[in-house]
Design an enzyme around this catalytic site. Structure first.
Site, PDB file in Angstrom:
ATOM      1  N   GLU A 440      26.739  32.321  57.210  1.00 11.53           N
ATOM      2  CA  GLU A 440      26.611  32.409  58.675  1.00 11.53           C
ATOM      3  C   GLU A 440      25.796  31.250  59.243  1.00 11.53           C
ATOM      4  OE1 GLU A 440      28.663  34.295  59.694  1.00 11.53           O
ATOM      5  OE2 GLU A 440      28.896  35.731  58.079  1.00 11.53           O
ATOM      6  N   GLY A 441      25.918  30.104  58.612  1.00  7.66           N
ATOM      7  CA  GLY A 441      25.163  28.922  59.010  1.00  7.66           C
ATOM      8  C   GLY A 441      23.891  28.828  58.199  1.00  7.66           C
TER       9      GLY A 441
END
Length: 591
Positions: A440-441
């Site tokens: 998610e980054g």
């Protein structure tokens, strides 16, 4: 063997004393929320996590998922656990009643989410991805899509995924190669490959709904040309049953360091039938609805794993006898003293506890603002809350997952060599925790988001949502002698954050590299300051309750707050120094 008990006392403290219960009950749909309603929900959630999900955590890790001819099987016990989870209505907890949800606020669902992450993170990935898909469809999907698919997601009959990453692109989504060709019936034909798709294929539900990023034939270049599509594994029949198989196939599952019972898949789309979600070429905004929801949830993953690691480290330290206490025998009737009497063991345990309880409080603050942002009647109040959540999202994701990694490693350290072997279960928590800093980054991307997007957004409007209440609190409490030991270090940390903010803003205007060079230390400084603020507020509550404390809960809160201020918050000075050093030392060496 490890064990887990949901930290219900601390959770109820946050719900009923730390956050503003009256403010929550003032929101539409929350009027009846109180201990009489919420306590039984938390009790049942704890029972489910402790007695159903936790017992299959280690076995799920050891067995993992398997794939044969594109069909993925989850480990033994997962299907039965999902059926119990689904039949108990847990997927619908915080969903819209219009689609079969229970309509409970995020601030209650978050506590359940933490319990799941502590009990069985791999299991929690499946409903977690579904909720992200639900949130994106609810906000961006056409009414016909919402009516067709949301009730199935809410009930848990069908589950969802996020299909973003491709072999050639992770963070840089402008490089995606998946294509969407319009069809005569208003749908699209999706062709391309996706990797690292959590819950991309499994045997828990009868259908899987993939939300897929792809580009239309007339797409402009880069991220401005991304669109989002809903691609079901099985095409629904008119009566809402899974029908013909769509053109999507799982080609492989990843063999990972951790979360092994979560199916992380490579998916191939071959002219799969899909429907546009939102407007053409505007998939990035729809994707961020999923992504931001997921980033907050990933932060809670770090918190949940830290909690279960702490519980087991504490139990071990109370039982394990080695050496004598430095100030004299603590257990003279035994050949050695429990290691909990050793200063360094206490340092490790208190470090874990102070970070965990501080992060839980910060998460609850952000969760209540999420509720305000989605439910409050006043648009300006909703906007202010939404600004605050946007600002804090990269901090929650990065700070909490770094904390989770550190805490699980510290929990293993308390066990010494016994923590490194499988018997005690501590090494699984370390392995499971590591992914949260990556997906998610990555946490470096979160820091760049904070500095590059959030810090300067709307002339500093996002920052003011945090800076103004902290400054007002410090000024209001500066003359309170009992709170002085907490307010003074908070004030100093806040001053460091203000100084770092001004310096990064000044440098970043002329050289974005300079802002990037200080981004990670700035995020850590921001996180520490936020924890100092929530710890000071918790200490204020605990001081007022000292006279009515038969269990010692509030005394422990004060002691932990003092430890945080004295032993953890001083790190803010080091992070400020690193920010102020600039990027010269990063540029100097040739690689």
């Amino acid at each position: 063997m490890p064990s887990y008990k949901a930290p219900l006392r601390d959770m109820r403290f946050l719900l009923n004393e730390f956050t503003d219960p009256a403010r929550l009950r003032s929101l539409p749909g929350c009027e009846e929320l109180g201990p009489d309603l919420v306590d039984p929900i938390l009790d049942e959630a704890a029972t489910l996590c402790e007695e159903v999900l936790f017992p299959i955590n280690r076995s799920g890790d050891e067995e993992g998922c398997t794939i044969e001819n594109g069909v993925v099987r989850t480990p033994q016990g997962f299907r039965e656990a999902w059926a119990q989870f689904r039949d108990g209505g847990w997927p619908s907890l915080a969903c819209d009643p219009d689609y079969g949800g229970q309509g409970l606020p995020k601030s209650i669902a978050l506590l359940f989410e933490e319990m799941i992450c502590s009990a069985n993170l791999s299991f929690g990935m499946y409903p977690g991805l579904s909720h992200g898909a639900y949130a994106a469809l609810l906000k961006h999907g056409a009414q016909v899509l919402r009516d067709t698919y949301l009730p199935k997601l809410v009930s848990g009959e069908w589950m969802g995924t996020m299909c973003l990453t491709e072999p050639q692109c992770g963070t840089d989504l402008g490089l995606i190669g998946t294509r969407a060709i319009p069809a005569d019936d208003g749908s699209h034909r999706i062709t391309g490959s996706k990797i690292f798709i959590s819950a991309g294929e499994h045997d828990l539900s009868e259908n899987i709904l993939h939300l897929v990023l792809a580009k239309l034939p007339d797409a402009p270049p880069g991220t401005r040309g991304i669109s989002l599509f809903l691609v079901p594994k099985f095409l629904p029949t008119p009566d809402g049953k899974p029908g013909a198989r769509n053109g999507v196939l799982c080609t492989a599952i990843e063999h990972k360091m951790g979360i092994k019972a979560s199916a992380t898949c490579a998916l191939s789309f071959e002219e799969a039938k899909g429907w546009l979600v939102g407007r053409p070429h505007k998939g990035l905004s729809a994707m961020f609805t999923m992504m931001n929801e997921a980033r907050l949830s990933v932060g809670v993953q770090g918190l949940g794993l830290a909690e279960v690691s702490y519980q087991n480290a504490l139990a071990y330290a109370r039982d394990r006898v080695q050496g004598r206490a430095l100030n004299g025998a603590a257990a003279p009737d035994q050949p050695a003293d429990p290691i909990i009497h050793h200063p360094d063991v206490r340092r490790m345990l208190l470090s874990m506890r102070a970070e965990i309880e501080g992060c839980r409080a910060l998460a609850m603050w952000v969760a209540q603002e999420q509720d305000v942002a989605t439910r409050h009647a006043d648009p300006a109040t909703r906007d202010a809350a939404e600004d605050f959540v946007a600002l804090m999202t990269p901090i929650i994701k990065a700070y909490f997952t770094d904390m989770g990694w550190d805490a699980t490693a510290t929990g293993m350290q308390v066990f010494g060599g016994h923590g490194y072997i499988r018997e005690h279960g501590m090494e699984q928590y370390v392995r499971d925790a590591r992914i949260a800093q990556l997906y998610e980054g990555t946490n470096g991307i979160q820091a760049l988001d904070l500095v590059g997007r959030k810090m300067g957004a709307h002339a500093g409007r996002y920052l003011r949502r945090f800076f103004h209440p902290v400054l007002a609190y410090v000024e209001a409490k500066s003359e309170d002698e009992r709170l002085g030991e907490f307010v003074l270090p908070l004030s100093k940390a806040f001053g460091r954050l203000q100084q770092a903010t001004a310096e990064l803003a000044r440098r970043g205007l002329s050289d974005p590299y300079e802002a990037g060079a200080g981004a990670t230390d700035y995020l850590k400084l921001f996180g520490l300051t936020a924890l100092a603020f929530v710890w000071t507020r918790m200490a204020e509550i605990a001081l007022a309750k000292e006279g009515e404390d038969p269990t010692g809960f509030y005394r422990a809160k004060l002691a932990t707050a003092r430890f945080f201020m004295a032993r953890i918050l001083p790190r803010s000075g080091a992070h400020l120094a690193a920010v102020m050093a600039g990027g010269a030392t990063l540029r100097e060496i040739e690689f």
